[in-house]
Every structure is written in structure tokens, then in C-alpha cells.
Design a protein around this motif. Structure first.
Motif, PDB file in Angstrom:
ATOM      1  N   LEU A   1       0.827  -1.214   0.000  1.00 56.56           N
ATOM      2  CA  LEU A   1       0.000   0.000   0.000  1.00 56.56           C
ATOM      3  C   LEU A   1       0.857   1.259   0.000  1.00 56.56           C
ATOM      4  CD1 LEU A   1      -2.834  -1.105   2.428  1.00 56.56           C
ATOM      5  CD2 LEU A   1      -3.081  -0.522   0.002  1.00 56.56           C
ATOM      6  N   ALA A   2       1.958   1.249   0.733  1.00 57.55           N
ATOM      7  CA  ALA A   2       2.858   2.403   0.734  1.00 57.55           C
ATOM      8  C   ALA A   2       3.436   2.627  -0.661  1.00 57.55           C
ATOM      9  CB  ALA A   2       3.976   2.204   1.753  1.00 57.55           C
ATOM     10  N   LEU A   3       3.738   1.552  -1.364  1.00 58.82           N
ATOM     11  CA  LEU A   3       4.343   1.657  -2.691  1.00 58.82           C
ATOM     12  C   LEU A   3       3.337   1.995  -3.789  1.00 58.82           C
ATOM     13  CD1 LEU A   3       6.791  -1.363  -2.456  1.00 58.82           C
ATOM     14  CD2 LEU A   3       7.390   1.072  -2.358  1.00 58.82           C
ATOM     15  N   THR A   4       2.142   1.430  -3.710  1.00 56.98           N
ATOM     16  CA  THR A   4       1.166   1.648  -4.782  1.00 56.98           C
ATOM     17  C   THR A   4       0.335   2.892  -4.580  1.00 56.98           C
ATOM     18  OG1 THR A   4      -0.555   0.360  -3.685  1.00 56.98           O
ATOM     19  CG2 THR A   4       0.857  -0.818  -5.244  1.00 56.98           C
ATOM     20  N   GLY A   5       0.150   3.297  -3.339  1.00 53.09           N
ATOM     21  CA  GLY A   5      -0.755   4.405  -3.042  1.00 53.09           C
ATOM     22  C   GLY A   5      -2.137   3.863  -2.727  1.00 53.09           C
ATOM     23  N   PRO A   6      -3.037   4.738  -2.274  1.00 54.37           N
ATOM     24  CA  PRO A   6      -4.318   4.287  -1.754  1.00 54.37           C
ATOM     25  C   PRO A   6      -5.409   4.075  -2.798  1.00 54.37           C
ATOM     26  CG  PRO A   6      -4.148   6.629  -1.493  1.00 54.37           C
ATOM     27  CD  PRO A   6      -2.835   6.169  -2.073  1.00 54.37           C
ATOM     28  N   GLY A   7      -5.198   4.505  -4.023  1.00 61.95           N
ATOM     29  CA  GLY A   7      -6.267   4.463  -5.015  1.00 61.95           C
ATOM     30  C   GLY A   7      -7.111   5.735  -4.935  1.00 61.95           C
ATOM     31  N   ARG A   8      -8.150   5.781  -5.742  1.00 65.47           N
ATOM     32  CA  ARG A   8      -8.977   6.989  -5.831  1.00 65.47           C
ATOM     33  C   ARG A   8      -9.881   7.216  -4.635  1.00 65.47           C
ATOM     34  NH1 ARG A   8     -11.598   6.753 -11.708  1.00 65.47           N
ATOM     35  NH2 ARG A   8     -11.207   4.551 -11.408  1.00 65.47           N
ATOM     36  N   TYR A   9     -10.261   6.164  -3.935  1.00 63.57           N
ATOM     37  CA  TYR A   9     -11.203   6.300  -2.823  1.00 63.57           C
ATOM     38  C   TYR A   9     -10.447   6.543  -1.529  1.00 63.57           C
ATOM     39  CZ  TYR A   9     -13.818   3.886  -6.466  1.00 63.57           C
ATOM     40  OH  TYR A   9     -14.374   3.515  -7.665  1.00 63.57           O
ATOM     41  N   ALA A  10      -9.801   7.713  -1.420  1.00 62.71           N
ATOM     42  CA  ALA A  10      -8.944   7.995  -0.281  1.00 62.71           C
ATOM     43  C   ALA A  10      -8.871   9.495  -0.027  1.00 62.71           C
ATOM     44  CB  ALA A  10      -7.539   7.447  -0.549  1.00 62.71           C
TER      45      ALA A  10
END
Length: 187
Positions: A143-152
Motif C-alpha cells: 500500500l505504501a508503494l502503490t498508493g491508496p487508489g482513488r477512494y482515499a
């Protein structure tokens, strides 16, 4: 006067390349999957933190967890219990909300590196193994590497709106370095 053999030509637009188009970077399925991972992992870690801080869910609270930290070789067991409890609770809630996701993930990574070190690597599979902690660590790092996505919430913060791999990698590195520093003070 112009020569009839010389005609002005317009530059031609490049023809679109044949073949499949690359997939969109962020799709609803991708964003929903990241949301699910964030919520489950974040709530799991926040619950563990609340066990340490408040004694909820059968936890030992600061006093009981502090005794465990002291017995595990950490100095100032109660302070370590508060530090671990806050890191797990705030890092977990940060993941749930998608708030400062690289740092929230890194906080979880650092805490779980210490959990793996304390638990020991004598076995891989539960109940005495590290598979559970390792899975949570990998999920938090991902999650730290990919990011949270749009719903964040991060999507509304200018500094972290457009997630960069470098931000995630630096955050995970920081989590690993701080975890190593804590392990160095352990007897």
C-alpha cells in the motif's frame, strides 16, 4: 508568383498505432481492491493498537503490554507499549482513510518488523510462526508503494494527491530504518 510544381503541403498527423491500448492506470476494480485491502489491514492494525493502549479486545493495556515489552528486552516497557499502540492505531486508521498512505504503511511496516523480531523466526506457519506478521508487513508495504487508489483522503491533499513510487519507497525505507533503530536498543 509560385511555380506550379511546388505546392504547399500540410504536415500529416501521425496515424494511431495499431494494437491494444494500454490499460488505464487506475480502474474502479483496482481502486476498490486497494480500498478493501486498506480497510481490512488498517482495521486489523488499529484493533491491535487499541489492545495495547486501552486493553480493548482482550488486550493487556499499557501496563500489561509494557510488561511484555520489558520481558522482550526493550527498555521502558510502558513507553514502548504506548509507542507501539499509537503507531498501530494511527497507522491503521491512516490506511483505512487513505490518509498519508505511504507514511501510514511505513508505520505498520516498522512495527511489524519489530513484531517479527520479537516473535522469532523459528517457524513460518502459525501458531508459532511469522506468516501472519509477514503477510501484514507485505500488505502495508504494498500500500505504501502503490498508493491508496482513488477512494482515499490523499486524493484531496495537494502534497500526496499524485502518488509517486519514490514517496512510497522512501517511506518504507524510513519504516525499516526506524524499526532497526528500535531493535538496536533491545537487550
Amino acid at each position: 508568383m509560385t511555380s506550379p510544381s511546388v505546392t504547399a503541403t500540410k504536415p500529416q498527423a501521425a496515424a494511431p498505432a495499431a494494437g491494444p491500448r494500454p490499460a488505464a492506470l487506475s480502474t474502479p476494480g483496482h481502486d476498490t481492491g486497494l480500498l478493501l485491502l486498506r480497510v481490512v489491514l488498517g482495521l486489523t492494525m488499529a484493533a491491535h493498537g487499541s489492545q495495547k493502549l486501552f486493553g480493548w479486545f482482550g488486550g493487556g493495556g499499557v501496563s500489561g503490554t509494557g510488561q511484555f515489552f520489558t520481558a522482550s528486552g526493550y527498555p521502558a516497557g510502558d513507553a514502548m507499549a504506548v509507542l507501539a499502540g499509537l503507531t498501530e492505531t494511527l497507522g491503521g486508521l491512516g490506511l483505512v482513510l487513505g490518509l498519508l498512505t505511504p507514511l501510514a504503511g511505513a508505520a505498520i511496516v516498522g512495527t511489524l518488523i519489530n513484531a517479527i523480531a520479537v516473535h522469532g523466526a523459528g517457524a513460518f506457519f502459525a501458531p508459532k510462526g511469522i506468516e501472519y506478521e509477514l503477510l501484514l508487513t507485505a500488505g502495508a508495504a504494498a500500500l505504501a508503494l502503490t498508493g491508496p487508489g482513488r477512494y482515499a483522503v490523499d486524493r484531496f491533499l495537494p502534497v500526496v494527491r499524485s502518488h509517486r513510487l519514490a514517496h512510497g519507497a522512501l517511506a518504507v525505507a524510513l519504516g525499516v530504518i526506524l524499526a532497526a533503530a528500535l531493535l538496536l536498543v533491545r537487550d
